[in-house]
Scaffold this motif. Structure first.
Motif, mmCIF file in Angstrom:
data_model
loop_
_atom_site.group_PDB
_atom_site.id
_atom_site.type_symbol
_atom_site.label_atom_id
_atom_site.label_comp_id
_atom_site.label_asym_id
_atom_site.label_seq_id
_atom_site.Cartn_x
_atom_site.Cartn_y
_atom_site.Cartn_z
ATOM 1 N N LYS A 113 0.691 -2.275 -54.199
ATOM 2 C CA LYS A 113 -0.648 -2.021 -53.651
ATOM 3 C C LYS A 113 -0.570 -1.579 -52.193
ATOM 4 N N ASN A 114 0.359 -2.181 -51.433
ATOM 5 C CA ASN A 114 0.525 -1.770 -50.037
ATOM 6 C C ASN A 114 0.966 -0.315 -49.931
ATOM 7 N N LEU A 115 1.866 0.100 -50.806
ATOM 8 C CA LEU A 115 2.287 1.500 -50.822
ATOM 9 C C LEU A 115 1.126 2.420 -51.161
ATOM 10 N N GLN A 116 0.317 2.007 -52.120
ATOM 11 C CA GLN A 116 -0.819 2.831 -52.521
ATOM 12 C C GLN A 116 -1.839 2.943 -51.398
ATOM 13 N N LEU A 117 -2.037 1.862 -50.644
ATOM 14 C CA LEU A 117 -2.962 1.911 -49.506
ATOM 15 C C LEU A 117 -2.494 2.932 -48.471
ATOM 16 N N ARG A 118 -1.179 2.994 -48.240
ATOM 17 C CA ARG A 118 -0.634 3.994 -47.316
ATOM 18 C C ARG A 118 -0.909 5.413 -47.841
ATOM 19 N N LYS A 119 -0.722 5.608 -49.124
ATOM 20 C CA LYS A 119 -0.974 6.935 -49.709
ATOM 21 C C LYS A 119 -2.445 7.298 -49.606
ATOM 22 N N ASP A 120 -3.323 6.321 -49.859
ATOM 23 C CA ASP A 120 -4.764 6.568 -49.782
ATOM 24 C C ASP A 120 -5.198 6.926 -48.364
ATOM 25 N N ALA A 121 -4.522 6.352 -47.368
ATOM 26 C CA ALA A 121 -4.857 6.627 -45.965
ATOM 27 C C ALA A 121 -4.142 7.860 -45.426
ATOM 28 N N ASN A 122 -3.395 8.539 -46.297
ATOM 29 C CA ASN A 122 -2.619 9.721 -45.906
ATOM 30 C C ASN A 122 -1.627 9.400 -44.791
ATOM 31 N N SER A 123 -1.071 8.177 -44.854
ATOM 32 C CA SER A 123 -0.098 7.750 -43.845
ATOM 33 C C SER A 123 1.222 7.318 -44.477
ATOM 34 N N PHE A 124 1.449 7.760 -45.704
ATOM 35 C CA PHE A 124 2.684 7.423 -46.427
ATOM 36 C C PHE A 124 3.858 8.169 -45.794
ATOM 37 N N ARG A 125 4.934 7.444 -45.515
ATOM 38 C CA ARG A 125 6.085 8.025 -44.824
ATOM 39 C C ARG A 125 7.209 8.344 -45.801
ATOM 40 N N LYS A 126 7.951 9.409 -45.495
ATOM 41 C CA LYS A 126 9.150 9.767 -46.253
ATOM 42 C C LYS A 126 10.234 10.182 -45.272
ATOM 43 N N LEU A 127 11.481 9.937 -45.660
ATOM 44 C CA LEU A 127 12.598 10.415 -44.857
ATOM 45 C C LEU A 127 12.877 11.867 -45.214
ATOM 46 N N GLY A 128 13.038 12.691 -44.200
ATOM 47 C CA GLY A 128 13.320 14.101 -44.449
ATOM 48 C C GLY A 128 14.524 14.552 -43.663
ATOM 49 N N ALA A 129 15.176 15.589 -44.139
ATOM 50 C CA ALA A 129 16.333 16.150 -43.428
ATOM 51 C C ALA A 129 15.851 16.896 -42.191
ATOM 52 N N ARG A 130 16.659 16.856 -41.143
ATOM 53 C CA ARG A 130 16.347 17.569 -39.910
ATOM 54 C C ARG A 130 16.461 19.073 -40.139
ATOM 55 N N GLU A 131 15.391 19.799 -39.829
ATOM 56 C CA GLU A 131 15.397 21.248 -40.017
ATOM 57 C C GLU A 131 15.724 21.948 -38.700
ATOM 58 N N ARG A 132 16.217 23.142 -38.799
ATOM 59 C CA ARG A 132 16.560 23.912 -37.609
ATOM 60 C C ARG A 132 15.309 24.590 -37.050
ATOM 61 N N LYS A 133 14.599 23.845 -36.228
ATOM 62 C CA LYS A 133 13.407 24.369 -35.564
ATOM 63 C C LYS A 133 13.545 24.140 -34.062
ATOM 64 N N ILE A 134 12.632 24.682 -33.297
ATOM 65 C CA ILE A 134 12.618 24.457 -31.860
ATOM 66 C C ILE A 134 12.271 22.992 -31.625
ATOM 67 N N ASP A 135 13.169 22.258 -31.007
ATOM 68 C CA ASP A 135 13.047 20.802 -30.892
ATOM 69 C C ASP A 135 12.005 20.412 -29.849
ATOM 70 N N LEU A 136 10.890 19.893 -30.337
ATOM 71 C CA LEU A 136 9.855 19.313 -29.477
ATOM 72 C C LEU A 136 9.497 17.921 -29.999
ATOM 73 N N ALA A 137 10.463 17.286 -30.643
ATOM 74 C CA ALA A 137 10.199 15.999 -31.285
ATOM 75 C C ALA A 137 11.219 14.920 -30.933
ATOM 76 N N SER A 138 12.457 15.277 -30.648
ATOM 77 C CA SER A 138 13.489 14.256 -30.443
ATOM 78 C C SER A 138 13.398 13.651 -29.052
ATOM 79 N N ASN A 139 14.084 12.499 -28.881
ATOM 80 C CA ASN A 139 14.175 11.848 -27.574
ATOM 81 C C ASN A 139 15.400 12.306 -26.783
ATOM 82 N N ASP A 140 16.030 13.381 -27.233
ATOM 83 C CA ASP A 140 17.234 13.914 -26.592
ATOM 84 C C ASP A 140 16.840 14.750 -25.376
ATOM 85 N N TYR A 141 16.232 14.091 -24.384
ATOM 86 C CA TYR A 141 15.560 14.793 -23.285
ATOM 87 C C TYR A 141 16.459 15.736 -22.491
#
Length: 384
Positions: free
Chosen positions: A10-38
């Motif tokens: 039920k907790n997982l479903q609540l996350r899906k209903d709130a559109n806040s369900f998380r998934k692990l994804g592979a790092r894509e080759r894009k312009i990095d504006l997300a990492s903490n590698d300042y």
């Protein structure tokens, strides 16, 4: 296949209903504006080469530590790393933990005692709050960067407390907002009431202050802070973290901090990387720091140029957050930016408060002005 508990499902479903369900994804080759590698040090070949040199010099070409630091894992590089880190941040001592999360858990779950109080900024990182939850001390939060509310909370505790300590906790740079507290005011209040200030410098070390030494190193404030946390997985481009403070603080943590005592130590390679990155920051790393600061100024000017300043939380750090309420809306705009090659991540509720969902832009020394101008211009078109 085993039955999955209904409450968890039920907790997982609540996350899906709130559109806040998380998934692990592979790092894509894009312009990095997300990492903490300042400062881009995760990809530094000179640091990689220095690490190999250090390992050969110390005869520590090993894959692992082989045990906890109190048993067999406290290899020679730990003493070297802790000495150089404490020198860099002008601290009497440094104690290295496996991560910033481990360090905050180890500190807050063990230092404050029964009868003590912890008063912390309401936007403090999850690792701080999780550590506090494990503590025997009582805890209160104060409104974000609100020194008046902090003083009221301290005054309220002081009316009831007869013995014990009050730990006042804040961050040098807040990870989701990118803003900074009034440390002079906070320490002044702490001194007035005899409190112990604790400062998390995870997103400040390597970025803020003279030569990237954090918010207080070299300033009169430094000696007035009971403990500081610095992490090596952000601007240092390495792994691990350290608690900075007195020798007695280090002794106490070694004896009582369960997240240090009951875990395998980091391998020599990880600790050698901390040494190499620390040395790099004091030398050629200054060029990368200046470029990062230039990019921060440029990004801010582009936000103003595109009339987006009302959307952004004011920040002088490497973290800039654009408020876009609603999980669905912020995910939609993030997807549009990513489709154009910009790696910008949406920050969803419940990670942040509902209505405060945002795009979190992390700036780096290796971002070009052309990239920063393009992403802000595209953002302006998407949200207007």
């Amino acid at each position: 296949m085993h039955r999955f508990p209904l409450k968890l499902d039920k907790n997982l479903q609540l996350r899906k209903d709130a559109n806040s369900f998380r998934k692990l994804g592979a790092r894509e080759r894009k312009i990095d504006l997300a990492s903490n590698d300042y400062l881009g040090l995760t990809s530094s070949l000179s640091i990689l080469e220095e690490v190999q040199r250090i390992l050969k010099e110390k005869d520590l070409l090993k894959n692992g530590a082989g045990g906890s630091r109190l048993l067999t894992g406290n290899h020679l590089l730990y003493d070297l790393a802790e000495t150089e880190v404490s020198d860099l941040f002008s601290s009497e001592s440094a104690l290295i933990f496996n991560s910033g999360y481990d360090a905050n858990i180890g500190f807050f779950s063990n230092l404050p005692q029964r009868g003590d109080y912890i008063i912390y900024d309401e936007l403090s990182h999850a690792s701080i709050r999780d550590g506090i939850a494990l503590s025997k001390a009582k805890a209160f939060k104060f409104r974000h960067n609100d020194l008046k509310d902090l003083e009221e909370k301290i005054s309220r505790v002081k009316k009831d407390i007869f013995e014990g300590e009050i730990y006042v906790v804040t961050e040098a740079v807040f990870s989701m907002d990118g803003d900074m507290p009034d440390l002079n005011g906070l320490i002044e209040i702490s001194e007035k009431y005899g409190c112990l200030p604790v400062l998390d410098e995870a997103h400040a070390a390597g970025v803020i202050g003279e030569n990237g030494k954090g918010s207080v190193t070299g300033l009169p404030l430094q000696e007035k802070i009971f403990a500081r946390l610095v992490t090596f997985g952000k601007a240092f481009g390495a792994h691990g973290a350290a608690i900075l403070g007195s020798n007695k603080l280090k002794d106490y943590l070694v004896n009582f901090s369960r997240s240090l005592i009951y875990t395998t130590a980091m391998p020599p390679h990880s600790v050698a990387t901390i040494v190499a990155a620390t040395r790099h920051l004091q030398g050629e790393g200054q060029q990368e720091l200046e470029k990062l600061r230039s990019n921060i100024r440029f990004f801010t000017s582009e936000v103003i140029k595109n009339d987006l300043q009302e959307r952004f939380i004011p920040s002088f750090s490497a973290i800039h957050s654009c408020i876009i309420p609603g999980n669905s809306e912020v995910k939609k705009i993030a997807s549009a930016l990513q489709a154009e090659g910009f790696d910008v991540k949406p920050i969803l509720s419940p990670t942040v408060s509902e209505g405060k969902e945002r795009l979190r832009f992390c700036l780096h020394s290796f971002n070009s002005e052309e990239e920063l101008s393009a992403v802000v211009s595209l953002l302006a078109r998407l949200i207007k």
